[in-house]
Design a protein around this motif. Sequence first.
Motif, PDB file in Angstrom:
ATOM      1  N   SER A  43       0.822  -1.215   0.000  1.00 52.34           N
ATOM      2  CA  SER A  43       0.000   0.000   0.000  1.00 52.34           C
ATOM      3  C   SER A  43       0.859   1.269   0.000  1.00 52.34           C
ATOM      4  O   SER A  43       0.458   2.301  -0.524  1.00 52.34           O
ATOM      5  N   THR A  44       2.060   1.186   0.572  1.00 49.22           N
ATOM      6  CA  THR A  44       2.929   2.368   0.571  1.00 49.22           C
ATOM      7  C   THR A  44       3.356   2.744  -0.848  1.00 49.22           C
ATOM      8  O   THR A  44       3.784   3.862  -1.101  1.00 49.22           O
ATOM      9  N   ASN A  45       3.245   1.779  -1.764  1.00 51.66           N
ATOM     10  CA  ASN A  45       3.652   2.076  -3.151  1.00 51.66           C
ATOM     11  C   ASN A  45       2.465   2.418  -4.061  1.00 51.66           C
ATOM     12  O   ASN A  45       2.641   2.578  -5.262  1.00 51.66           O
TER      13      ASN A  45
ATOM     14  N   ILE B 252      -0.017   3.606  -9.156  1.00 52.53           N
ATOM     15  CA  ILE B 252      -1.190   4.098  -9.913  1.00 52.53           C
ATOM     16  C   ILE B 252      -0.752   5.162 -10.915  1.00 52.53           C
ATOM     17  O   ILE B 252      -1.203   5.153 -12.065  1.00 52.53           O
ATOM     18  N   ASN B 253       0.139   6.048 -10.501  1.00 57.04           N
ATOM     19  CA  ASN B 253       0.632   7.062 -11.441  1.00 57.04           C
ATOM     20  C   ASN B 253       1.281   6.410 -12.651  1.00 57.04           C
ATOM     21  O   ASN B 253       1.071   6.820 -13.790  1.00 57.04           O
TER      22      ASN B 253
ATOM     23  N   VAL C 237      -1.326   3.718 -19.493  1.00 60.00           N
ATOM     24  CA  VAL C 237      -2.605   3.685 -20.220  1.00 60.00           C
ATOM     25  C   VAL C 237      -2.625   4.808 -21.266  1.00 60.00           C
ATOM     26  O   VAL C 237      -3.048   4.601 -22.415  1.00 60.00           O
ATOM     27  N   LYS C 238      -2.150   5.974 -20.859  1.00 62.40           N
ATOM     28  CA  LYS C 238      -2.135   7.107 -21.792  1.00 62.40           C
ATOM     29  C   LYS C 238      -1.295   6.783 -23.025  1.00 62.40           C
ATOM     30  O   LYS C 238      -1.724   6.984 -24.174  1.00 62.40           O
ATOM     31  N   ASN C 239      -0.107   6.215 -22.768  1.00 58.28           N
ATOM     32  CA  ASN C 239       0.773   5.862 -23.894  1.00 58.28           C
ATOM     33  C   ASN C 239       0.121   4.816 -24.796  1.00 58.28           C
ATOM     34  O   ASN C 239       0.177   4.904 -26.025  1.00 58.28           O
ATOM     35  N   LEU C 240      -0.474   3.851 -24.138  1.00 51.14           N
ATOM     36  CA  LEU C 240      -1.108   2.781 -24.925  1.00 51.14           C
ATOM     37  C   LEU C 240      -2.220   3.345 -25.802  1.00 51.14           C
ATOM     38  O   LEU C 240      -2.387   2.963 -26.959  1.00 51.14           O
ATOM     39  N   LYS C 241      -2.990   4.278 -25.216  1.00 50.94           N
ATOM     40  CA  LYS C 241      -4.096   4.875 -25.978  1.00 50.94           C
ATOM     41  C   LYS C 241      -3.547   5.555 -27.226  1.00 50.94           C
ATOM     42  O   LYS C 241      -4.118   5.431 -28.319  1.00 50.94           O
ATOM     43  N   THR C 242      -2.433   6.300 -27.043  1.00 45.79           N
ATOM     44  CA  THR C 242      -1.850   6.995 -28.197  1.00 45.79           C
ATOM     45  C   THR C 242      -1.411   5.988 -29.249  1.00 45.79           C
ATOM     46  O   THR C 242      -1.687   6.139 -30.448  1.00 45.79           O
ATOM     47  N   GLN C 243      -0.765   4.921 -28.775  1.00 43.91           N
ATOM     48  CA  GLN C 243      -0.295   3.908 -29.726  1.00 43.91           C
ATOM     49  C   GLN C 243      -1.445   3.253 -30.470  1.00 43.91           C
ATOM     50  O   GLN C 243      -1.414   3.067 -31.688  1.00 43.91           O
ATOM     51  N   VAL C 244      -2.495   2.919 -29.689  1.00 46.76           N
ATOM     52  CA  VAL C 244      -3.663   2.278 -30.308  1.00 46.76           C
ATOM     53  C   VAL C 244      -4.262   3.204 -31.362  1.00 46.76           C
ATOM     54  O   VAL C 244      -4.650   2.777 -32.455  1.00 46.76           O
ATOM     55  N   HIS C 245      -4.303   4.471 -31.024  1.00 41.42           N
ATOM     56  CA  HIS C 245      -4.880   5.445 -31.932  1.00 41.42           C
ATOM     57  C   HIS C 245      -4.116   5.456 -33.279  1.00 41.42           C
ATOM     58  O   HIS C 245      -4.713   5.385 -34.359  1.00 41.42           O
ATOM     59  N   ILE C 246      -2.788   5.504 -33.138  1.00 42.20           N
ATOM     60  CA  ILE C 246      -1.961   5.536 -34.358  1.00 42.20           C
ATOM     61  C   ILE C 246      -2.194   4.260 -35.172  1.00 42.20           C
ATOM     62  O   ILE C 246      -2.423   4.282 -36.381  1.00 42.20           O
ATOM     63  N   PHE C 247      -2.176   3.167 -34.423  1.00 37.86           N
ATOM     64  CA  PHE C 247      -2.378   1.884 -35.086  1.00 37.86           C
ATOM     65  C   PHE C 247      -3.740   1.819 -35.768  1.00 37.86           C
ATOM     66  O   PHE C 247      -3.874   1.382 -36.904  1.00 37.86           O
ATOM     67  N   GLN C 248      -4.751   2.306 -35.050  1.00 39.27           N
ATOM     68  CA  GLN C 248      -6.117   2.245 -35.576  1.00 39.27           C
ATOM     69  C   GLN C 248      -6.254   3.082 -36.848  1.00 39.27           C
ATOM     70  O   GLN C 248      -6.904   2.662 -37.806  1.00 39.27           O
ATOM     71  N   GLU C 249      -5.608   4.246 -36.824  1.00 43.95           N
ATOM     72  CA  GLU C 249      -5.654   5.099 -38.033  1.00 43.95           C
ATOM     73  C   GLU C 249      -5.080   4.373 -39.234  1.00 43.95           C
ATOM     74  O   GLU C 249      -5.657   4.369 -40.324  1.00 43.95           O
ATOM     75  N   LYS C 250      -3.942   3.709 -38.968  1.00 49.32           N
ATOM     76  CA  LYS C 250      -3.290   2.960 -40.053  1.00 49.32           C
ATOM     77  C   LYS C 250      -4.206   1.858 -40.546  1.00 49.32           C
ATOM     78  O   LYS C 250      -4.399   1.636 -41.736  1.00 49.32           O
TER      79      LYS C 250
END
Length: 884
Positions: A725-727, A732-733, A739-752
């Motif tokens: 719990s101390t960590n 979480i950060n 998650v943010k990075n993954l979303k960006t990657q998914v977005h790029i991939f999805q566009e392609k």
Amino acid sequence: MKNTTNEIRQKFLQFFQKKGHTILPSSSLIPKNDSTLLFTNAGMNQFKDFFLDPKKKKYSRVATSQHCLRTGGKHNDLENVGYTERHHTFFEMLGNFSFNDYFKKEAIIYAWELLTSKKWFNIDKNKLWVSVYKNDEETYKIWLNIVKVSPNHIIKVGDKNNSKYNSENFWQMGETGPCGPCTEIFYNYDTKKNDDFSKFLENKNENFIEIWNIVFIEYNRISSTKIIPLKYKSIDTGMGLERISSVLQNVKSNYKIDIFKKLIKQISCFSKITNLNNISLKIISDHIRSCIFLIYENISPSNEHRGYILRRIIRRMLRHAYKIGIKKNSFYKIVPNLIENITENFNFLKGKEKKIKEILKIEETQFSETLEKGLKILNIEIKKISNQEISGKTIFYLYDTFGFPADLASDICREKGIKVDLNSYYLEKEKQKKQSNIGNKFYKNFNNIININDTCNFEGYKKNTIKSSIKYIYVKKKIVSLISEGEEGTIFLDKTCFYPESGGQIGDIGQLYYKKSRFIVENTKKYGNTIGHIGKVITGSFEINNFLYTKIDKFYRNQIEINHSATHLLHAALRKVLGNIVTQKGSLITNTRLRFDFSYPKIISLSNIQKIENVINTEIYKNNSIKVQYCSLEEAKNKKAMALFENKYDSIVRVVSIKNFSTELCGGTHTNRTGNIGLFKIIAQSSISSGIKRIEALTQSQALQFLHNQESEIENISNILKTKSTNFKEKINKLIIQVKNLKTQVHIFQEKENKYQIKKIISNIEKIKGVKLLINVFNNYDYNSLKLIIDQLKKDFPSIIIVLINKNNNYFNIIAGVTKDLTNYLTALEIIKIFIKHTNGKGGGKNEIAESVSSNVINLSKILKIIKSWIYSKLENKKDNIHE
Ligand code: SER
């Protein structure tokens, strides 16, 4: 020199002192031990018991100047204030009283002497008129033959609508209580017109004012249909101080007497109004007096009971203040001047100024927003009406949603010449009350069918079991002499150790037993001055007048006691940490938890919550003893004992103190040392109405259990996050960034991927009547991407119809797109409707894009064929050029 109002009050009391009366102070505006009244509304209220019960009478003749409030209940003048020259919410009532001492003759002679004698008020006899109750010949003859009033100046007043005692000359305190015929004395301002007194009685002649009411208390009304004679006869008289002052100062309006003149002038200086007859000035000058006196009595604005009356008065006053140009949110700034002016005549108010000012300021801040929203809606609704009457439903909506008081809305409507259907307003209110069952459980007793005029000694502070005898038994709301095995009912005893639900503490449980008979007590409640044991006979039977033993569930009681003492610690700690603005508004103390409601305008920060818990737990570790003492109310006040001062107390009070930390007036039961509480934990705070906060807390094993549950929850999270719990924060950060990075990657991939798909599917484009049509089925494709694909295709092909289906595991999405040029022939929505029709799906949309979802697609290719042939039929008659 004309007498000042203060001098007139003084003269009245001196006169009656000379006639052998004891002069008593005004009682509180909050009636003591009288659930039938919200506020003191007449001088006789404090003597109610003297009239009813010869044993309780302490004096034979008394005179007072009583503070009264006529807002709410049988005598309610709020809505008249400002619109007449005579009505007030708060006023002083001069009165002389006789309890089984003098009666009609002396009372009338005293009144006449005071009013007309040169030594006293010196009023011209020709200007006085009297009314008597129709059948009261004795009184008529006293006026005629002894006082020698001309018969032209005496009028007999009968009953209204042929209903007995329903008369201006039969006075009743409320729906129940002492009452009797009365004779009233009137002053005629204009004897030249020497006119029609009967017109006054029909409210048509304003030259007359009623100045004194002499009531011959002979009866007790015990219900709306039953009235019984009293053991002895008494006198109750009442003369409004402000009215008699207007006569003696020779002004035709109460608002022109010395005290009001000064007040009104002062208010006008802060406003844009110079005409001192302005209605708003009158209303403010009246209402500010009520506010000051109510806050002095420790009432704070709230949404129920007395607090709600105060809120209504404040809100009405503020609206009128804003109406005459006092700026929004700034009325409170002039309050100190008004208080100073009023306290000049009421010394005892000194020292309370700060509190009054603070409360009015908080209420004003809260109200400004309400007023604005409420006014906007009211004005819109007023514009809509056609028959000059606004519905009660609208008024109720304003009240329910914005706390916009009905009388405020009525007041505004009245100014615009619009009637309010108040009947339907009350109906709505009742309806809601029933639905949400919001009736405060302490008031439920008032309406309870069980109405016993008896007493029961509570001996449960020290004993857990005692011998007692049965006085009454109720089964199914009827008195019976026997209650048998299996029956549920309520048993009343001559003494008991069961604590009845009161002061926030819940009622005891336990058993009543004798030999083999047993009655399980599931709850204990107060009924007037007696105590009802509610429950069920599980073996044997119980008979009236028989003995039995009472035995409470000691463990249950101990837990309640621990929570009750913890509530006292909480009350004191709140004031220590948050300040004296905290005033108790209510509490609920059970065997498993406690709840405390109090006035506090802001959200309590976590650090303050923790401070409060620290303060309380420190008191618990000290293991101080909790002491109970009986003393006079005065002594308790000197000790600065806290109390719910909206309740009124006897002259001897019970004080519960915890060392120097907490001293409270309290009738409840307590544990004997703070250490027994073990542990205190706040588990929730909420706002229950504007300005009123609620704290819920646990003690002892319940508090520990709560902490254990929290701990288990943390362990669960720890297992999921796979870290200590101390960590948590770090972990979480990290996850959020991942998650943010993954979303960006998914977005790029999805566009392609979308681009790739578009390239792939355009080979499926076909032409119907020269129009491009693309139908494509995807499997588990990203739903949002389908819309993007449609947008892209519309850009690439300026004239096209697209139908995309996405087949997921259990359901189908279908999205249709049609370029604008084709919507004259067919629309995306029409395509979707065909799909919905054949799949029982759900969906909708517009001409150019529409979508639906369905889990019931049995034969997709068949449906697509239907759609295709429908498109074909729609394009069949098409002749125009199509964009390529
Ligand atoms: N109780 C009567 C009144 O209030 C007389 O005091 O008018």
